[in-house]
Scaffold this active site. Structure first.
Site, short mmCIF file in Angstrom:
data_model
loop_
_atom_site.label_atom_id
_atom_site.label_comp_id
_atom_site.label_asym_id
_atom_site.label_seq_id
_atom_site.Cartn_x
_atom_site.Cartn_y
_atom_site.Cartn_z
N SER A 140 0.83 -1.20 0.00
CA SER A 140 0.00 0.00 0.00
C SER A 140 0.87 1.27 0.00
O SER A 140 1.71 1.41 -0.88
CB SER A 140 -0.96 -0.05 1.19
OG SER A 140 -2.03 0.86 1.01
N ASP B 234 -5.35 -4.07 -2.64
CA ASP B 234 -4.35 -3.70 -1.64
C ASP B 234 -3.93 -4.93 -0.81
O ASP B 234 -4.78 -5.63 -0.25
CB ASP B 234 -4.96 -2.64 -0.72
CG ASP B 234 -3.97 -2.00 0.24
OD1 ASP B 234 -3.22 -2.75 0.90
OD2 ASP B 234 -3.95 -0.77 0.32
#
Length: 379
Positions: free
Chosen positions: A50, A205
């Site tokens: 991320s 993610d």
């Protein structure tokens, strides 16, 4: 002093940076890198998920002399809520968050109007998100040199979650060419951001499966001696929540920090067992070495040692569950400065100099709130 420290660190093997995901909290990682660079320490390998993948790409995708400038430029571009910053920032935090939800974060994401028309509106698999990340795509295209990522001295690994299999996947520049899609996939947090398609597969993610990508180091093949700076953004320790507001904040910390502790405990046990197997194999008589079963058993042994220094971002005064979208200039500055200060103090104390049990293939040093704590072995 800098040259001596650089030489001392390199003696442990490869130098690895591991970055968690955490949105605006990632400014702490930039401060960590600044302190390491000023000490003459550059990573051989950077791993991120991320926002950690974004910071990692900014490091691996630039020459050492340009990395800090590119990190500063990225974080300058995503500053948001300047009008709600300053001495009264905590009071205006709800307004700042509402502004981010309604208008997005400049340089990062902007609203996808169709998504707000209804949850059942067919948007397509690669557009099904409340926000478009085109601003982030444009920034990273300008700030990250992927030719350098794939040919430079610093290895880059980013983690993403396969949407259809729920499996964590690590894209590694050692094994394949990386491009912008891999970094974008690592930060495609649903339902805010749409999934990213890579080689026919959709990815979200990586933080929704494993927000602490340190496992990529421990499971690397072949394993190598290393000193690993594991930078954590979510606090695994916290007080009992007294309100729904507190619960929401603590829930995020637990959700995004817990697996890091699990990985570390498991890997300490595994590394110790590998060292034990290695030492037991040395006691076997030479005439038994040709035994095929013995050869197989010996292959599970390992003599590598990893020193893991875990740096933990602080809890700022009055922070709440919206802290990961606090891209205010003050919030970014405070976290960056905390990362720099904690890392500088850690380097001065050099916890890796302490004597370690030779059976311990995994030596953990906790750096919390500016303090170095030697953690006892986990059995």
């Amino acid at each position: 002093m800098t040259q001596n420290l650089k030489k001392e660190i390199s003696a442990f093997g490869q130098t690895v940076l591991v970055f968690q995901g955490g949105g605006a909290l990632g400014a702490y990682q930039a401060g960590v890198y600044q302190a390491l660079q000023e000490a003459g320490i550059e990573p051989d390998w950077v791993i991120g998920t991320s926002i950690g993948a974004i910071n990692a790409a900014l490091i691996a995708g630039n020459a050492p002399g340009d990395r800090l400038d590119k990190l500063r430029e990225f974080w300058r571009r995503v500053e948001h809520g300047q009008f709600f910053d300053g001495p009264m920032a905590n009071m205006f935090a709800p307004l700042r968050t509402m502004n981010a939800v309604m208008s997005g974060i400049p340089g990062f994401f902007k609203p996808n109007p169709l998504a707000f028309m209804g949850q059942r509106i067919p948007l397509g698999a690669e557009h099904a998100g409340y926000y478009s990340v085109d601003p982030l795509r444009d920034n990273l295209t300008e700030l990250v040199d992927f030719d350098l990522v794939n040919s430079g001295p610093t290895r880059l690994t980013v983690g993403a979650a396969n949407v259809q299999t729920s499996e964590m996947h690590y894209f590694d520049s050692r094994d394949m060419p990386l491009d912008l899609r891999h970094v974008m996939a690592s930060g495609a947090l649903p339902p805010a951001f749409p999934a990213v398609r890579i080689d026919g597969e959709l990815y979200w993610d990586g933080g929704i499966v494993s927000n602490t990508p340190v496992e990529a180091v421990f499971d690397d093949n072949p394993r190598s001696n290393a000193i690993v700076f594991a930078v954590h953004l979510w606090n695994p320790h916290g007080a009992e929540p007294q309100s729904i507001w507190d619960v929401t904040n603590r829930q995020k910390d637990v959700q995004y920090s817990s697996r890091g502790n699990t990985h570390i405990k498991r890997q300490r046990q595994l590394h110790k067992l590998r060292h034990i197997i290695q030492q037991l194999a040395q006691l076997v008589p030479p005439d038994a070495v040709s035994n095929e079963d013995l050869k197989t058993m010996r292959s599970y042994g390992c003599s590598t040692t990893m020193h893991v220094v875990r740096l933990l971002a602080p809890q700022l005064d009055n922070e709440d569950h919206t802290k990961d979208v606090d891209f205010s200039p003050g919030g970014i500055r405070n976290r960056w400065e905390a990362g720099y200060a904690h890392t500088s103090e850690m380097l001065a104390k050099a916890p890796w100099r302490a004597e370690a049990d030779p059976l311990e293939g995994f030596v953990l040093h906790e750096a919390m709130a500016g303090k170095i704590v030697e953690t006892p072995p986990a059995y």
